[in-house]
Design a protein around this motif. Sequence first.
Motif, short mmCIF file in Angstrom:
data_model
loop_
_atom_site.label_atom_id
_atom_site.label_comp_id
_atom_site.label_asym_id
_atom_site.label_seq_id
_atom_site.Cartn_x
_atom_site.Cartn_y
_atom_site.Cartn_z
N UNK A 175 21.11 -3.81 -9.90
CA UNK A 175 21.73 -4.48 -8.75
C UNK A 175 20.78 -4.41 -7.56
N UNK A 176 20.94 -5.27 -6.58
CA UNK A 176 20.03 -5.26 -5.42
C UNK A 176 19.91 -3.91 -4.73
N UNK A 177 21.00 -3.15 -4.67
CA UNK A 177 20.91 -1.85 -3.98
C UNK A 177 20.04 -0.85 -4.74
N UNK A 178 19.82 -1.07 -6.05
CA UNK A 178 18.95 -0.18 -6.82
C UNK A 178 17.49 -0.30 -6.38
N UNK A 179 17.13 -1.44 -5.80
CA UNK A 179 15.75 -1.68 -5.39
C UNK A 179 15.61 -1.81 -3.88
N UNK A 180 16.54 -1.22 -3.17
CA UNK A 180 16.51 -1.32 -1.71
C UNK A 180 15.27 -0.68 -1.10
N UNK A 181 14.70 0.30 -1.78
CA UNK A 181 13.53 1.00 -1.24
C UNK A 181 12.21 0.42 -1.71
N UNK A 182 12.22 -0.70 -2.43
CA UNK A 182 11.00 -1.25 -2.99
C UNK A 182 10.02 -1.74 -1.92
N UNK A 183 10.53 -2.39 -0.89
CA UNK A 183 9.65 -2.90 0.18
C UNK A 183 8.91 -1.75 0.87
N UNK A 184 9.60 -0.64 1.09
CA UNK A 184 8.96 0.51 1.72
C UNK A 184 7.90 1.11 0.82
N UNK A 185 8.16 1.14 -0.49
CA UNK A 185 7.18 1.67 -1.44
C UNK A 185 5.94 0.79 -1.47
N UNK A 186 6.13 -0.51 -1.43
CA UNK A 186 4.99 -1.42 -1.40
C UNK A 186 4.17 -1.22 -0.12
N UNK A 187 4.86 -1.03 1.00
CA UNK A 187 4.17 -0.82 2.27
C UNK A 187 3.36 0.48 2.23
N UNK A 188 3.89 1.49 1.54
CA UNK A 188 3.21 2.78 1.44
C UNK A 188 1.90 2.66 0.66
N UNK A 189 1.83 1.70 -0.26
CA UNK A 189 0.63 1.52 -1.07
C UNK A 189 -0.32 0.47 -0.50
N UNK A 190 -0.01 -0.01 0.68
CA UNK A 190 -0.82 -1.05 1.28
C UNK A 190 -2.24 -0.58 1.59
N UNK A 191 -2.40 0.70 1.85
CA UNK A 191 -3.72 1.23 2.20
C UNK A 191 -4.62 1.44 0.99
N UNK A 192 -4.06 1.29 -0.20
CA UNK A 192 -4.83 1.50 -1.43
C UNK A 192 -5.12 0.16 -2.09
#
Length: 399
Positions: A175-192
Amino acid sequence: MRVVHVLVAPDCFGSSLTSAQAAAAIAEAWRETCPHDDVRVCPLSDGGPGFVQTLQATLGGELVAVSVDGPLGVPAPAALLVVDHPVTGRTAYVESAHAVGLALVPDDRRDPTRTTSRGLGTLLAAARATGARRVVVGLGGSGTNDAGAGLLVGLGLPDERGVLATGGGALVDVRPDDLAGLAALRADWREVELLVATDVDVPLLGLQGASAGFAPQKGATPEQAQSLERALATFSRIAVGALGDALRPDLLAAPGPARSAATRLTHAPGAGAAGGLGFGLSLLGGRLVPGAALVADAVGLDARIAAADLVVTGEGRFDWQSLHGKVASLVAERAMPHAVPAIVVAGQVEIGRREISAAGLAGAYAVAERPDEVSLALADPVGTLAARARRVARTWSPA
């Protein structure tokens, strides 16, 4: 007598032989048969098993031992290669097969609806902890089919309902709430800088995608393969929606559905590699590249081919997958501009002469030419491969 310069550049032969072992077996047999020839070896990889070992032989670097959970949650030893490049800086090379490889799943427990890629997330986190600003992930030989959902959990994405890291089959209930933190995880890997070396160029979904094309060889029944297709379609749709504005449309594409971020990510060549791990890593901003080409460039394959009269490549099974980004097709492609014939010696050859010729290969030779010879080849991979190589040597370099 004219010396024939032979370059032996195979991939691994499944779990039977590493690329280095296969190269050594072919080269030794060739030298015994044609001692007047100059035979050199160049083991290769397409991103699957042997990726790290092959790169270390050329690049050097330091191996870092890591313990991860395998596809069934059983701890497995893994290693990542850390290399300090003068231009790109510290780079960590990761082999997904160390964490999600099919070899880590016993034959009687192979069920891609239940295996998870969570351990690869642990391995990626360890790679980043080395201080690497560039991480290269080799994909191939996986026993999972979860589109990287477990990988995301291994990197810290919450899985409160237990639907992301319990296998691809559970993804139908995402469900959408299962992936609510995905955008933040992607942002965290932006420097790599995340580079994804895929072993095949197939999309995530469709007849040649992760589920329909590859799940059966991981133990899935036809019904399970169809179920996994639906599950990955659900997961990919919700995952792309969760990223929202983080994904920009392709402004260079023609107007229509192909411009959408969802279509672009699921249809990207390599998105379906390793049970959809190509797609999962692209959610983090990873850039998909052909693994065979990446390794070939790293080991200087073009220059080695230019100095040869014949190139001998090889792999466990030469079939339709071999024409979609595997080592054999890459070697043939690189040999053409140099007018050097390329041949393949494989455990089994399952495509016809027309496809072989269209791939740019001058010939394909099977170790096991009949079904009843397969068990013998598996029981003595070095001996049977060497025997076939001797026959090929007499054909291409007669005394």
